[in-house]
Design a protein around this motif. Structure first.
Motif, short mmCIF file in Angstrom:
data_model
loop_
_atom_site.label_atom_id
_atom_site.label_comp_id
_atom_site.label_asym_id
_atom_site.label_seq_id
_atom_site.Cartn_x
_atom_site.Cartn_y
_atom_site.Cartn_z
N GLY A 10 94.91 -12.20 -58.18
CA GLY A 10 94.64 -11.82 -56.80
C GLY A 10 93.29 -11.19 -56.56
N VAL A 11 92.25 -11.68 -57.21
CA VAL A 11 90.92 -11.11 -57.01
C VAL A 11 90.50 -11.20 -55.55
N LEU A 12 90.68 -12.36 -54.94
CA LEU A 12 90.30 -12.50 -53.53
C LEU A 12 91.15 -11.62 -52.63
N ARG A 13 92.41 -11.46 -52.97
CA ARG A 13 93.30 -10.62 -52.17
C ARG A 13 92.76 -9.20 -52.08
N HIS A 14 92.12 -8.74 -53.14
CA HIS A 14 91.58 -7.38 -53.15
C HIS A 14 90.14 -7.31 -52.65
N GLN A 15 89.37 -8.36 -52.85
CA GLN A 15 87.95 -8.32 -52.51
C GLN A 15 87.64 -8.69 -51.06
N VAL A 16 88.40 -9.60 -50.47
CA VAL A 16 88.07 -10.05 -49.10
C VAL A 16 88.02 -8.89 -48.11
N PRO A 17 89.00 -7.99 -48.06
CA PRO A 17 88.88 -6.88 -47.11
C PRO A 17 87.65 -6.02 -47.37
N GLN A 18 87.28 -5.83 -48.63
CA GLN A 18 86.07 -5.06 -48.94
C GLN A 18 84.83 -5.77 -48.47
N TRP A 19 84.75 -7.09 -48.70
CA TRP A 19 83.58 -7.85 -48.25
C TRP A 19 83.45 -7.81 -46.74
N ALA A 33 93.88 -6.93 -41.25
CA ALA A 33 95.26 -6.53 -41.50
C ALA A 33 95.96 -7.59 -42.34
N GLN A 34 96.86 -7.14 -43.19
CA GLN A 34 97.63 -8.08 -44.00
C GLN A 34 98.56 -8.87 -43.09
N ALA A 35 98.65 -10.17 -43.34
CA ALA A 35 99.46 -11.05 -42.50
C ALA A 35 100.95 -10.82 -42.71
N HIS A 36 101.72 -11.16 -41.70
CA HIS A 36 103.18 -11.10 -41.77
C HIS A 36 103.65 -12.08 -42.84
N TYR A 45 95.36 -12.76 -44.40
CA TYR A 45 94.92 -11.65 -43.56
C TYR A 45 94.73 -12.11 -42.13
N TYR A 46 94.90 -11.16 -41.22
CA TYR A 46 94.47 -11.33 -39.84
C TYR A 46 93.11 -10.65 -39.77
N VAL A 47 92.12 -11.35 -39.30
CA VAL A 47 90.78 -10.78 -39.15
C VAL A 47 90.46 -10.78 -37.66
#
Length: 53
Positions: A10-19, A33-36, A45-47
């Motif tokens: 889950g690297v992208l799962r953790h990095q995308v919100p930071q980016w 926000a994390q998606a339903h 994610y909802y962006v």
């Protein structure tokens, strides 16, 4: 457990919100926000983008 080299899931799962919170994108992104669960759950994610006025 799988060998001498650790595998990070889950690297992208953790990095995308930071980016998205770092410049230059931070000025465009209002909220992340994390998606339903029905929309992908922990892997989606909802962006919300800022509106230009």
């Amino acid at each position: 457990d799988g060998g001498p080299i650790p595998v990070r899931d889950g690297v992208l799962r953790h990095q995308v919100p930071q980016w998205l919170s770092m410049p230059p994108l931070s000025s465009l992104v209002l909220q992340v926000a994390q998606a339903h669960v029905s929309h992908g759950g922990g892997g989606a994610y909802y962006v919300y983008l800022r509106r230009n006025r």
